[in-house]
Structure formats: C-alpha cells, structure tokens
Design a protein around this motif. Structure first.
Motif, PDB file in Angstrom:
ATOM      1  N   VAL A 187      37.882  25.416  29.190  1.00  0.00           N
ATOM      2  CA  VAL A 187      38.215  24.681  27.943  1.00  0.00           C
ATOM      3  C   VAL A 187      39.415  25.095  27.664  1.00  0.00           C
ATOM      4  O   VAL A 187      40.528  24.095  27.392  1.00  0.00           O
ATOM      5  CB  VAL A 187      37.274  24.890  26.866  1.00  0.00           C
ATOM      6  CG1 VAL A 187      37.772  24.142  25.296  1.00  0.00           C
ATOM      7  CG2 VAL A 187      35.833  24.227  27.144  1.00  0.00           C
ATOM      8  N   TYR A 188      40.027  26.321  27.732  1.00  0.00           N
ATOM      9  CA  TYR A 188      40.981  26.949  27.100  1.00  0.00           C
ATOM     10  C   TYR A 188      42.209  26.680  28.098  1.00  0.00           C
ATOM     11  O   TYR A 188      43.355  26.400  27.724  1.00  0.00           O
ATOM     12  CB  TYR A 188      40.983  28.578  27.092  1.00  0.00           C
ATOM     13  CG  TYR A 188      39.869  28.851  26.165  1.00  0.00           C
ATOM     14  CD1 TYR A 188      40.284  28.909  24.794  1.00  0.00           C
ATOM     15  CD2 TYR A 188      38.672  29.061  26.610  1.00  0.00           C
ATOM     16  CE1 TYR A 188      39.283  29.450  23.939  1.00  0.00           C
ATOM     17  CE2 TYR A 188      37.840  29.540  25.552  1.00  0.00           C
ATOM     18  CZ  TYR A 188      37.665  29.423  24.271  1.00  0.00           C
ATOM     19  OH  TYR A 188      36.758  30.089  23.337  1.00  0.00           O
ATOM     20  N   SER A 240      47.292  25.996  29.119  1.00  0.00           N
ATOM     21  CA  SER A 240      47.545  25.774  30.528  1.00  0.00           C
ATOM     22  C   SER A 240      46.745  26.547  31.554  1.00  0.00           C
ATOM     23  O   SER A 240      46.252  27.468  31.414  1.00  0.00           O
ATOM     24  CB  SER A 240      49.301  26.314  30.517  1.00  0.00           C
ATOM     25  OG  SER A 240      49.393  27.198  31.547  1.00  0.00           O
ATOM     26  N   PRO A 241      46.747  26.127  32.845  1.00  0.00           N
ATOM     27  CA  PRO A 241      46.065  26.710  33.778  1.00  0.00           C
ATOM     28  C   PRO A 241      46.542  28.051  33.961  1.00  0.00           C
ATOM     29  O   PRO A 241      45.889  29.026  34.574  1.00  0.00           O
ATOM     30  CB  PRO A 241      46.272  25.890  35.193  1.00  0.00           C
ATOM     31  CG  PRO A 241      46.780  24.668  34.550  1.00  0.00           C
ATOM     32  CD  PRO A 241      47.486  24.954  33.335  1.00  0.00           C
ATOM     33  N   ALA A 242      47.817  28.424  33.474  1.00  0.00           N
ATOM     34  CA  ALA A 242      48.330  29.702  33.973  1.00  0.00           C
ATOM     35  C   ALA A 242      48.238  30.486  32.659  1.00  0.00           C
ATOM     36  O   ALA A 242      48.552  31.945  32.791  1.00  0.00           O
ATOM     37  CB  ALA A 242      50.068  29.514  34.051  1.00  0.00           C
ATOM     38  N   GLN A 261      43.792  34.632  35.557  1.00  0.00           N
ATOM     39  CA  GLN A 261      45.199  34.862  35.215  1.00  0.00           C
ATOM     40  C   GLN A 261      45.368  36.294  34.670  1.00  0.00           C
ATOM     41  O   GLN A 261      46.350  36.807  34.377  1.00  0.00           O
ATOM     42  CB  GLN A 261      45.775  33.799  34.462  1.00  0.00           C
ATOM     43  CG  GLN A 261      45.815  32.482  34.879  1.00  0.00           C
ATOM     44  CD  GLN A 261      46.528  32.329  36.272  1.00  0.00           C
ATOM     45  OE1 GLN A 261      47.354  32.950  36.322  1.00  0.00           O
ATOM     46  NE2 GLN A 261      46.208  31.500  37.203  1.00  0.00           N
ATOM     47  N   VAL A 262      44.331  36.805  34.128  1.00  0.00           N
ATOM     48  CA  VAL A 262      44.257  38.049  33.389  1.00  0.00           C
ATOM     49  C   VAL A 262      44.584  39.328  34.128  1.00  0.00           C
ATOM     50  O   VAL A 262      44.257  39.508  35.298  1.00  0.00           O
ATOM     51  CB  VAL A 262      43.064  38.367  32.823  1.00  0.00           C
ATOM     52  CG1 VAL A 262      42.789  39.690  32.329  1.00  0.00           C
ATOM     53  CG2 VAL A 262      42.671  37.375  31.501  1.00  0.00           C
ATOM     54  N   THR A 263      45.704  39.911  33.701  1.00  0.00           N
ATOM     55  CA  THR A 263      46.248  41.222  34.727  1.00  0.00           C
ATOM     56  C   THR A 263      45.502  42.505  33.995  1.00  0.00           C
ATOM     57  O   THR A 263      44.859  42.469  33.107  1.00  0.00           O
ATOM     58  CB  THR A 263      47.738  41.265  34.396  1.00  0.00           C
ATOM     59  OG1 THR A 263      48.070  41.731  32.838  1.00  0.00           O
ATOM     60  CG2 THR A 263      48.574  39.956  34.727  1.00  0.00           C
ATOM     61  N   MET A 264      45.798  43.559  34.981  1.00  0.00           N
ATOM     62  CA  MET A 264      45.204  44.775  34.758  1.00  0.00           C
ATOM     63  C   MET A 264      45.632  45.358  33.305  1.00  0.00           C
ATOM     64  O   MET A 264      45.104  45.983  32.521  1.00  0.00           O
ATOM     65  CB  MET A 264      45.738  45.852  35.497  1.00  0.00           C
ATOM     66  CG  MET A 264      45.157  45.793  37.034  1.00  0.00           C
ATOM     67  SD  MET A 264      43.264  45.586  37.154  1.00  0.00           S
ATOM     68  CE  MET A 264      42.902  47.293  36.609  1.00  0.00           C
ATOM     69  N   VAL A 265      47.041  44.978  32.794  1.00  0.00           N
ATOM     70  CA  VAL A 265      47.493  45.388  31.567  1.00  0.00           C
ATOM     71  C   VAL A 265      46.828  44.687  30.525  1.00  0.00           C
ATOM     72  O   VAL A 265      46.556  45.101  29.611  1.00  0.00           O
ATOM     73  CB  VAL A 265      49.137  45.087  31.290  1.00  0.00           C
ATOM     74  CG1 VAL A 265      49.666  45.356  30.006  1.00  0.00           C
ATOM     75  CG2 VAL A 265      49.947  45.960  32.545  1.00  0.00           C
ATOM     76  N   ASP A 266      46.647  43.276  30.874  1.00  0.00           N
ATOM     77  CA  ASP A 266      45.853  42.533  29.698  1.00  0.00           C
ATOM     78  C   ASP A 266      44.074  43.278  29.518  1.00  0.00           C
ATOM     79  O   ASP A 266      43.836  43.292  28.415  1.00  0.00           O
ATOM     80  CB  ASP A 266      45.558  41.164  30.158  1.00  0.00           C
ATOM     81  CG  ASP A 266      46.836  40.213  30.333  1.00  0.00           C
ATOM     82  OD1 ASP A 266      47.688  40.799  29.363  1.00  0.00           O
ATOM     83  OD2 ASP A 266      46.788  39.488  30.854  1.00  0.00           O
TER      84      ASP A 266
END
Ligand SMILES: NC(=O)c1ccc[n+]([C@@H]2O[C@H](COP(=O)([O-])OP(=O)(O)OC[C@H]3O[C@@H](n4cnc5c(N)ncnc54)[C@H](OP(=O)(O)O)[C@@H]3O)[C@@H](O)[C@H]2O)c1
Length: 256
Positions: free
Chosen positions: A90-91, A96-98, A124-129
């Motif tokens: 949904v988000y 955005s897909p990114a 898309q979530v990174t290690m930093v996130d």
C-alpha cells in the motif's frame, strides 16, 4: 500511539529536530514547548527546507492512504508506519516502489519504555535503516523483526491489542471481587495492584509464564482450584483463541 512514541523520543533526545504534523494540537499535551519539537497542522505547512531522515505515520488505518499521499515528495526519508493491517505494498503504491518502508507494531506500554514492538521492512530497507529503526524503537522497549509480513496480523492481535486483554482481566477481577462481598474500591484496587505486582515480579524473575503460574498453584491449594477451572477443557484458551482470531481477521479486513 503517536504520543506514546513521541514522549520517550523527546525525553531521550532521539533526534535533533522533531516535527509533529497533526490537526489535533491538544494531542501533543504541551510537548511542542520542549526544545526541538515543533508542530504544524498540515504537511503542506512544513517549511520546504525540512528534510526528515525518518517519517512516522501514526494515524488511523482508515485515513492512512490519504495521509501518505501527502508525503510523496520526501524521497530520501525512511518511512515508519504503525497503522494496523496496512500492507507494505500500500505504501509502495502511494509513495514509490523505491521508498524505504518499515511497518512497526508497537503497543501502548511504549509510554513507559516497556513496549513489545514487531517490525517488518520492504526490500528497499538498508542495513542503516534497520539499525536506525532499532535505535528508535529500542527506546520504547523490546524489538523483533518478522521475515514474513503475513504474520503481522497475528502479532498485532497478540501484542498490539494485548494490553487491553490484561486490563479487561483486571476489570473483571475487580467486579467479581465486589460480587463476592468486597467493597468496590478495595476490589478494584486489589485487582489493579495484583496485575502491576505480577508484572514487576515477572520482570525480576524472568521465568517462563508456565513456571510462574505453576509456582503459585501449590498442590491442594486455592490457586490450584482456580487454575483447574480456567484450564478445564482449555476453556480460557479457547476463548482467547477466539479473541485473537477476531482481532487478526479485523486486521486482514482493514488491509483489504
Ligand atoms: N492504540 C494502540 O494501542 C495501537 C497499538 C499499535 C498500533 N496502533 C496504530 O496506531 C495508529 C493510531 O492509532 P491510535 O489509537 O493512536 O489513534 P488516535 O488516538 O485516533 O490517534 C490518531 C491521531 O492522528 C490525528 N490525525 C488525524 N488526521 C490526521 C492527519 N491528516 N495528519 C496527522 N494526524 C492526524 C488524530 O487527530 P484527531 O483526533 O483530531 O482526528 C489523532 O490525534 C493506528 O493506525 C493504529 O492501528 C495503535
């Protein structure tokens, strides 16, 4: 829920600047007067130089989609959302897909640093996130990641709604004590303090729940008699199963 998260973040200086966007200024309960906390009623009144590292959605699921649509310009932010039932796609569709998105399911004990928070992120979530999310949500209590988003409804039914189950139990115990002849105020106070004390003791002893209740249920004693009633034919378990299934189904319906 937003306030329950905001309060510890402010007191623990989670961020240099916190902007709260809500039409309901009263819900901040004076927090906007603290250093580093600013309030606007609508996102279009946020100053254009505000570039948040993290944006947290804490609105009702029913209005979530119209709210997130107002944040599509924030391409570099990590998005966290506590909305029950709303799936990651949904988000992705609205932002955005990114977009980097983490669904967060805390519970109200966040207010006292005792939340049990479940997390699930999109690809898309990174290690930093992940690290930043854990730092922020870790300020509210314990955190755990789910690999499978489909488990979020079950987790929400358990820990998101969970505090209400314990308060209801205390409510019922208070009523029943009164029914058995105790003055109402005393009965209510006993039920409340018994719950608070049990949680405090458990925090100290940290034994499995089963051991905690079996330690009290001495053979031939009063507690044993009570627990036999509650567990006979899995009566309480069957009722709680119905409750969790109902909550989980409601979560699924909300996501539809
Ligand atoms: N309550 C819990 O225990 C719990 C636990 C886990 C997750 N959650 C999730 O947390 C979210 C919020 O639930 P809640 O129980 O905290 O609801 P709530 O008490 O109604 O809080 C939502 C807040 O958002 C404000 N709001 C309304 N429209 C807005 C907008 N366009 N932009 C920004 N803010 C807006 C509301 O203001 P008005 O009152 O003026 O409308 C209200 O202050 C839900 O998605 C829920 O699934 C709740």
């Amino acid at each position: 829920m937003g306030f329950a998260m905001l309060q510890p973040w402010v007191s623990k200086h989670a961020a240099e600047n916190i902007w709260v966007v809500t039409p309901d200024a009263a819900s901040l309960r004076g927090l906007q007067e603290k250093e580093g906390v600013r309030h606007v009623a609508y996102p279009n009144t946020l100053p254009s130089d505000v570039k948040p590292d993290v944006i947290v959605f804490a609105v009702k699921p029913q209005i979530l989609e119209e709210v997130i649509a107002e944040y599509t310009a924030y391409r570099h932010s990590l998005f966290l959302s506590v909305a029950a039932g709303k799936k990651l796609d949904v988000y992705e569709r609205k932002l955005s897909p990114a977009a980097r998105i983490v669904r967060v399911m805390p519970n109200l004990p966040a207010k006292v640093g005792e939340a049990a928070t479940l997390l699930v992120g999109n690809s898309q979530v990174t290690m930093v996130d992940i690290k930043n999310t854990e730092t922020l949500l870790g300020m509210l209590g314990t955190t755990a990641w789910l690999k499978d988003e489909s488990l979020m409804d079950a987790a929400t039914a358990l820990s998101g709604c969970g505090p209400a189950y314990f308060y209801l139990l205390s409510d019922i115990l208070g009523e029943l004590g009164h029914e058995m002849g105790l003055p109402k105020d005393l009965s209510t106070a006993l039920a409340k303090q018994t719950m608070i004390g049990s949680a405090g003791l458990w925090k100290q002893d940290m034994l499995p729940a089963h051991t905690m209740h079996q330690n009290i249920a001495v053979k031939g004693g009063l507690t044993e008699a009570a627990l036999q009633e509650l567990t006979q034919n899995d009566a309480l378990k069957a009722l709680m199963r119905k409750a969790l299934v109902a909550a989980s189904e409601r979560g699924k319906k909300l996501s539809d």
